[in-house]
Design a protein around this motif. Structure first.
Motif, PDB file in Angstrom:
ATOM      1  N   VAL A 153       0.872  -1.174   0.000  1.00 54.49           N
ATOM      2  CA  VAL A 153       0.000   0.000   0.000  1.00 54.49           C
ATOM      3  C   VAL A 153       0.908   1.222   0.000  1.00 54.49           C
ATOM      4  O   VAL A 153       1.671   1.445   0.948  1.00 54.49           O
ATOM      5  CB  VAL A 153      -0.929   0.031   1.234  1.00 54.49           C
ATOM      6  CG1 VAL A 153      -1.801   1.286   1.202  1.00 54.49           C
ATOM      7  CG2 VAL A 153      -1.795  -1.226   1.291  1.00 54.49           C
ATOM      8  N   TRP A 154       0.825   2.019  -1.067  1.00 49.55           N
ATOM      9  CA  TRP A 154       1.675   3.186  -1.236  1.00 49.55           C
ATOM     10  C   TRP A 154       0.844   4.452  -1.091  1.00 49.55           C
ATOM     11  O   TRP A 154      -0.198   4.605  -1.749  1.00 49.55           O
ATOM     12  CB  TRP A 154       2.352   3.163  -2.615  1.00 49.55           C
ATOM     13  CG  TRP A 154       3.209   4.357  -2.914  1.00 49.55           C
ATOM     14  CD1 TRP A 154       2.979   5.323  -3.851  1.00 49.55           C
ATOM     15  CD2 TRP A 154       4.445   4.717  -2.268  1.00 49.55           C
ATOM     16  NE1 TRP A 154       3.990   6.251  -3.837  1.00 49.55           N
ATOM     17  CE2 TRP A 154       4.906   5.902  -2.876  1.00 49.55           C
ATOM     18  CE3 TRP A 154       5.193   4.138  -1.239  1.00 49.55           C
ATOM     19  CZ2 TRP A 154       6.088   6.529  -2.484  1.00 49.55           C
ATOM     20  CZ3 TRP A 154       6.371   4.762  -0.855  1.00 49.55           C
ATOM     21  CH2 TRP A 154       6.807   5.940  -1.469  1.00 49.55           C
ATOM     22  N   LEU A 155       1.282   5.351  -0.212  1.00 50.14           N
ATOM     23  CA  LEU A 155       0.605   6.626  -0.001  1.00 50.14           C
ATOM     24  C   LEU A 155       1.475   7.762  -0.528  1.00 50.14           C
ATOM     25  O   LEU A 155       2.679   7.781  -0.279  1.00 50.14           O
ATOM     26  CB  LEU A 155       0.331   6.854   1.484  1.00 50.14           C
ATOM     27  CG  LEU A 155      -0.410   5.749   2.251  1.00 50.14           C
ATOM     28  CD1 LEU A 155      -0.543   6.128   3.708  1.00 50.14           C
ATOM     29  CD2 LEU A 155      -1.770   5.477   1.635  1.00 50.14           C
ATOM     30  N   GLU A 156       0.857   8.704  -1.234  1.00 50.53           N
ATOM     31  CA  GLU A 156       1.615   9.850  -1.733  1.00 50.53           C
ATOM     32  C   GLU A 156       0.681  11.036  -1.948  1.00 50.53           C
ATOM     33  O   GLU A 156      -0.305  10.940  -2.678  1.00 50.53           O
ATOM     34  CB  GLU A 156       2.318   9.508  -3.050  1.00 50.53           C
ATOM     35  CG  GLU A 156       3.192  10.630  -3.590  1.00 50.53           C
ATOM     36  CD  GLU A 156       3.998  10.216  -4.811  1.00 50.53           C
ATOM     37  OE1 GLU A 156       4.477  11.112  -5.524  1.00 50.53           O
ATOM     38  OE2 GLU A 156       4.150   8.998  -5.048  1.00 50.53           O
ATOM     39  N   ASP A 157       0.991  12.135  -1.290  1.00 52.45           N
ATOM     40  CA  ASP A 157       0.224  13.380  -1.447  1.00 52.45           C
ATOM     41  C   ASP A 157      -1.278  13.156  -1.315  1.00 52.45           C
ATOM     42  O   ASP A 157      -2.079  13.656  -2.117  1.00 52.45           O
ATOM     43  CB  ASP A 157       0.534  14.029  -2.792  1.00 52.45           C
ATOM     44  CG  ASP A 157       1.970  14.520  -2.878  1.00 52.45           C
ATOM     45  OD1 ASP A 157       2.550  14.829  -1.815  1.00 52.45           O
ATOM     46  OD2 ASP A 157       2.515  14.584  -3.992  1.00 52.45           O
ATOM     47  N   GLY A 158      -1.683  12.393  -0.310  1.00 52.31           N
ATOM     48  CA  GLY A 158      -3.098  12.174  -0.043  1.00 52.31           C
ATOM     49  C   GLY A 158      -3.750  11.116  -0.908  1.00 52.31           C
ATOM     50  O   GLY A 158      -4.943  10.844  -0.748  1.00 52.31           O
ATOM     51  N   GLN A 159      -3.003  10.496  -1.820  1.00 52.05           N
ATOM     52  CA  GLN A 159      -3.543   9.431  -2.647  1.00 52.05           C
ATOM     53  C   GLN A 159      -3.037   8.079  -2.152  1.00 52.05           C
ATOM     54  O   GLN A 159      -2.032   7.994  -1.448  1.00 52.05           O
ATOM     55  CB  GLN A 159      -3.129   9.611  -4.109  1.00 52.05           C
ATOM     56  CG  GLN A 159      -3.692  10.846  -4.768  1.00 52.05           C
ATOM     57  CD  GLN A 159      -3.187  10.989  -6.200  1.00 52.05           C
ATOM     58  OE1 GLN A 159      -2.137  11.573  -6.447  1.00 52.05           O
ATOM     59  NE2 GLN A 159      -3.935  10.433  -7.134  1.00 52.05           N
ATOM     60  N   CYS A 160      -3.750   7.020  -2.525  1.00 50.71           N
ATOM     61  CA  CYS A 160      -3.413   5.681  -2.058  1.00 50.71           C
ATOM     62  C   CYS A 160      -3.468   4.693  -3.219  1.00 50.71           C
ATOM     63  O   CYS A 160      -4.416   4.713  -4.017  1.00 50.71           O
ATOM     64  CB  CYS A 160      -4.390   5.247  -0.964  1.00 50.71           C
ATOM     65  SG  CYS A 160      -4.194   3.536  -0.416  1.00 50.71           S
ATOM     66  N   LEU A 161      -2.469   3.842  -3.322  1.00 48.93           N
ATOM     67  CA  LEU A 161      -2.460   2.769  -4.312  1.00 48.93           C
ATOM     68  C   LEU A 161      -2.182   1.449  -3.607  1.00 48.93           C
ATOM     69  O   LEU A 161      -1.141   1.275  -2.979  1.00 48.93           O
ATOM     70  CB  LEU A 161      -1.391   3.002  -5.384  1.00 48.93           C
ATOM     71  CG  LEU A 161      -1.215   1.840  -6.383  1.00 48.93           C
ATOM     72  CD1 LEU A 161      -2.443   1.734  -7.286  1.00 48.93           C
ATOM     73  CD2 LEU A 161       0.047   1.988  -7.203  1.00 48.93           C
ATOM     74  N   ARG A 162      -3.125   0.527  -3.721  1.00 47.79           N
ATOM     75  CA  ARG A 162      -2.909  -0.848  -3.256  1.00 47.79           C
ATOM     76  C   ARG A 162      -2.474  -1.665  -4.470  1.00 47.79           C
ATOM     77  O   ARG A 162      -3.111  -1.586  -5.517  1.00 47.79           O
ATOM     78  CB  ARG A 162      -4.194  -1.430  -2.663  1.00 47.79           C
ATOM     79  CG  ARG A 162      -4.735  -0.625  -1.479  1.00 47.79           C
ATOM     80  CD  ARG A 162      -6.067  -1.192  -0.993  1.00 47.79           C
ATOM     81  NE  ARG A 162      -6.639  -0.347   0.029  1.00 47.79           N
ATOM     82  CZ  ARG A 162      -6.372  -0.439   1.328  1.00 47.79           C
ATOM     83  NH1 ARG A 162      -5.551  -1.385   1.746  1.00 47.79           N
ATOM     84  NH2 ARG A 162      -6.927   0.381   2.192  1.00 47.79           N
TER      85      ARG A 162
END
Length: 265
Positions: A153-162
């Motif tokens: 689970v990657w978080l960046e600038d308020g976005q999330c990618l599983r």
């Protein structure tokens, strides 16, 4: 082991190092420093302490000109971890202490941890599951037929990618039954996704190809047989030359490359 008093003096950080070695296989001082967010000297001191206590062993290759020490958990170290997990009511991971280092960990997990360290408050690898835990996660979602090398689970600038990640070992490594050849897609690597009767609960599937030619082949196969879940590809060389959150990911049918966080957009 021998020093039971030493075990009682294990600090939380040394417990974390021991657990990391048991679940990820052999690793270097630099990797431990990165994962624990400490200096290389501190990591070296902790590993030396664990070695003296008989909880880890170390080795180095005669062919390695850097003379880098590689550390692995000992049988005694595994038993210490197993007892501690059982006593606290936590599950004991499968094959604890018997896992080999994974390419997914070296190519993606550790670089993403370093990106997180370099960009506090903006980027974070919020979760990472190694291969065994990823298999258990897939079974929980009734997707036991899928095989993946990791889940994150990657978080960046308020976005999330599983995401799920696959490390491609080339067509020779993907031996499948003859009756599956027609639906195998990219050399059998993603066969299970075409056979899945449900949507995989991730924003993207990441594939790390051996080289640029293999990447092109996989992309062409995905154009012919697209999946419902977005698939993004890159190469081992790209991940060695660039940070994995940069624009190194290609999506079938698109020009250019995407950043990691944009894969599922």
């Amino acid at each position: 082991m021998g020093d039971h008093a030493a075990v009682r003096r294990l600090s939380p950080r040394r417990w974390r190092i021991l657990s990391f070695l048991a679940q990820h296989g052999s690793t270097s001082t630099l990797d431990v420093a990165l994962v624990c967010d400490v200096s290389r000297l501190t990591a070296h001191r902790d590993l030396a302490w664990l070695h003296e206590a008989g909880l880890v062993r170390r080795r180095r290759s005669e062919e390695d000109r850097t003379h880098t020490w590689w550390y692995e958990v000992t049988v005694e170290g595994v038993e210490v971890l197993r007892r501690d997990l059982a006593a606290s009511g936590r599950p004991v991971p499968l094959q604890l202490g018997w896992r080999r280092p994974s390419l997914a960990g070296a190519l993606l997990f550790l670089p993403l941890v370093e990106v997180s360290r370099r960009n506090p408050g903006r980027c974070e690898l919020f979760q990472w599951l190694a291969t065994m835990e990823t298999s258990a996660w897939l079974r929980q979602h009734d997707l036991a037929h899928l095989r993946a090398d990791g889940y994150g689970v990657w978080l960046e600038d308020g976005q999330c990618l599983r995401f799920l990640v696959h490390v491609d070992h080339g067509p020779a490594a993907d031996r499948i039954a003859d009756y599956e050849t027609g639906t195998s897609g990219p050399g059998g690597l993603l066969t299970g996704y075409w056979r899945a009767d449900r949507v995989v609960p991730v924003g993207g599937v990441l594939v790390i190809a051996q080289d640029a030619d293999r990447e092109d082949q996989l992309l062409a196969d995905l154009v012919r047989e697209p999946l419902r879940t977005p698939v993004a590809l890159t190469t081992r060389d790209s991940l060695c030359r660039h940070w994995p959150d940069d624009q190194v990911w290609r999506v079938a049918g698109e020009e250019g490359r995407r950043r990691l966080i944009d894969v599922g957009a």
